[in-house]
Design a protein around this motif. Structure first.
Motif, short mmCIF file in Angstrom:
data_model
loop_
_atom_site.label_atom_id
_atom_site.label_comp_id
_atom_site.label_asym_id
_atom_site.label_seq_id
_atom_site.Cartn_x
_atom_site.Cartn_y
_atom_site.Cartn_z
N THR A 149 27.38 105.58 -27.50
CA THR A 149 26.79 106.85 -27.07
C THR A 149 27.83 107.97 -26.90
O THR A 149 27.50 109.04 -26.42
CB THR A 149 26.05 106.67 -25.73
OG1 THR A 149 26.97 106.24 -24.73
CG2 THR A 149 24.91 105.68 -25.87
N ALA A 150 29.07 107.71 -27.30
CA ALA A 150 30.14 108.69 -27.09
C ALA A 150 29.96 109.93 -27.96
O ALA A 150 29.48 109.85 -29.08
CB ALA A 150 31.48 108.05 -27.39
N GLN A 151 30.38 111.03 -27.39
CA GLN A 151 30.46 112.28 -28.15
C GLN A 151 31.95 112.48 -28.44
O GLN A 151 32.75 112.64 -27.51
CB GLN A 151 29.91 113.44 -27.34
CG GLN A 151 30.01 114.76 -28.05
CD GLN A 151 29.55 115.92 -27.17
OE1 GLN A 151 29.14 115.73 -26.04
NE2 GLN A 151 29.63 117.11 -27.70
N ILE A 152 32.32 112.46 -29.72
CA ILE A 152 33.73 112.56 -30.11
C ILE A 152 34.18 114.01 -30.00
O ILE A 152 33.52 114.92 -30.50
CB ILE A 152 33.95 112.07 -31.56
CG1 ILE A 152 33.39 110.66 -31.73
CG2 ILE A 152 35.41 112.15 -31.94
CD1 ILE A 152 34.08 109.61 -30.93
N VAL A 153 35.31 114.22 -29.30
CA VAL A 153 35.90 115.54 -29.18
C VAL A 153 37.32 115.49 -29.74
O VAL A 153 37.98 114.46 -29.68
CB VAL A 153 35.92 116.06 -27.72
CG1 VAL A 153 34.52 116.30 -27.22
CG2 VAL A 153 36.65 115.12 -26.81
N GLU A 154 37.76 116.60 -30.28
CA GLU A 154 39.11 116.69 -30.83
C GLU A 154 40.11 116.82 -29.71
O GLU A 154 39.90 117.57 -28.76
CB GLU A 154 39.23 117.91 -31.76
CG GLU A 154 38.79 117.66 -33.17
CD GLU A 154 39.58 116.55 -33.86
OE1 GLU A 154 40.83 116.52 -33.78
OE2 GLU A 154 38.94 115.71 -34.48
N ASP A 155 41.23 116.12 -29.85
CA ASP A 155 42.28 116.23 -28.85
C ASP A 155 43.41 117.14 -29.33
O ASP A 155 44.47 117.20 -28.74
CB ASP A 155 42.83 114.85 -28.45
CG ASP A 155 43.35 114.06 -29.62
OD1 ASP A 155 43.14 114.47 -30.78
OD2 ASP A 155 43.98 113.02 -29.39
N ARG A 156 43.15 117.86 -30.38
CA ARG A 156 44.13 118.81 -30.91
C ARG A 156 43.75 120.22 -30.46
O ARG A 156 42.58 120.58 -30.41
CB ARG A 156 44.15 118.77 -32.43
CG ARG A 156 44.45 117.42 -33.00
CD ARG A 156 45.87 117.37 -33.48
NE ARG A 156 46.13 116.07 -34.08
CZ ARG A 156 47.15 115.33 -33.74
NH1 ARG A 156 47.98 115.73 -32.83
NH2 ARG A 156 47.35 114.18 -34.32
N SER A 157 44.75 121.00 -30.14
CA SER A 157 44.54 122.41 -29.83
C SER A 157 45.73 123.18 -30.38
O SER A 157 46.75 122.60 -30.73
CB SER A 157 44.43 122.62 -28.31
OG SER A 157 45.62 122.24 -27.68
N ARG A 158 45.58 124.48 -30.44
CA ARG A 158 46.71 125.29 -30.90
C ARG A 158 47.84 125.15 -29.90
O ARG A 158 47.62 124.90 -28.72
CB ARG A 158 46.29 126.75 -31.03
CG ARG A 158 45.41 126.96 -32.26
CD ARG A 158 45.42 128.40 -32.65
NE ARG A 158 44.05 128.89 -32.55
CZ ARG A 158 43.72 130.13 -32.32
NH1 ARG A 158 44.63 131.04 -32.11
NH2 ARG A 158 42.46 130.48 -32.26
N ALA A 159 49.04 125.34 -30.37
CA ALA A 159 50.23 125.13 -29.53
C ALA A 159 50.25 126.05 -28.31
O ALA A 159 50.82 125.69 -27.29
CB ALA A 159 51.49 125.35 -30.36
N ASP A 160 49.61 127.21 -28.40
CA ASP A 160 49.68 128.15 -27.29
C ASP A 160 48.41 128.17 -26.44
O ASP A 160 48.25 129.02 -25.57
CB ASP A 160 49.97 129.56 -27.81
CG ASP A 160 48.89 130.08 -28.76
OD1 ASP A 160 48.11 129.25 -29.28
OD2 ASP A 160 48.83 131.29 -28.97
#
Length: 167
Positions: free
Chosen positions: A70-81
């Motif tokens: 039932t998980a909702q996958i989220v990205e663990d990447r973000s812009r450096a700033d």
């Protein structure tokens, strides 16, 4: 409600499931078998304890499998700033003239006592995606909100080093 998790969170859960199925399950079944061999099951504490441990392991496996399903996958990447998942964020509370540092994590890893704040918490939602120096409004409920200023964002880079940006 679905829990937000990263692919790393799911991989950790799958590793635990595999360990529980291959190692813990085998140990629990062996413990039940040994306790059963001792005779009268109605007064056999070891048998009841072994059965309880076996059932708790099976329950944990089912729980983890349901969480993954039932998980909702989220990205663990973000812009450096920008503030993103797994960033350590330092914010300044203007109202209280205090500074606080916390790590922004997924809902399943949130633990405010350890300084790990969920991205679904009011402050987590407010700071996510903002930059150092940004003033953001944290809306607690319809009647109350407050402002914080993002003072620093610390990212852990893939090579294990930390990058720190301060305001």
């Amino acid at each position: 409600m679905y829990d937000k998790m990263t692919k790393k969170d799911i991989a950790r859960m799958e590793e635990e499931i595999e360990y529980r199925k291959l190692v813990v399950r085998r140990q629990a079944l062996e413990a039940v078998k040994e306790a059963r061999a001792q005779g009268d099951l109605s007064e056999n504490f070891e048998y009841h304890a072994a059965k309880r441990d076996k059932n708790q392991n099976e329950s944990r496996i089912r729980y983890l499998e349901k969480m993954i399903k039932t998980a909702q996958i989220v990205e663990d990447r973000s812009r450096a700033d920008e503030v993103g998942l797994d960033n350590t964020v330092t914010v300044y509370f203007e109202e209280d003239d205090e500074t606080e540092t916390f790590k922004l994590v997924t809902t399943v890893r949130g633990n405010s006592l350890k300084g790990m704040i969920s991205i679904d918490s009011p402050i987590g939602k407010a700071v996510l995606g903002h930059k150092v120096g940004d003033r953001v409004t944290v809306k607690v409920n319809e009647d109350y909100s407050y402002e914080v200023v993002i003072r620093a964002i610390e990212n852990t880079v893939d090579d294990g080093t930390d990058q720190l940006r301060r305001f």
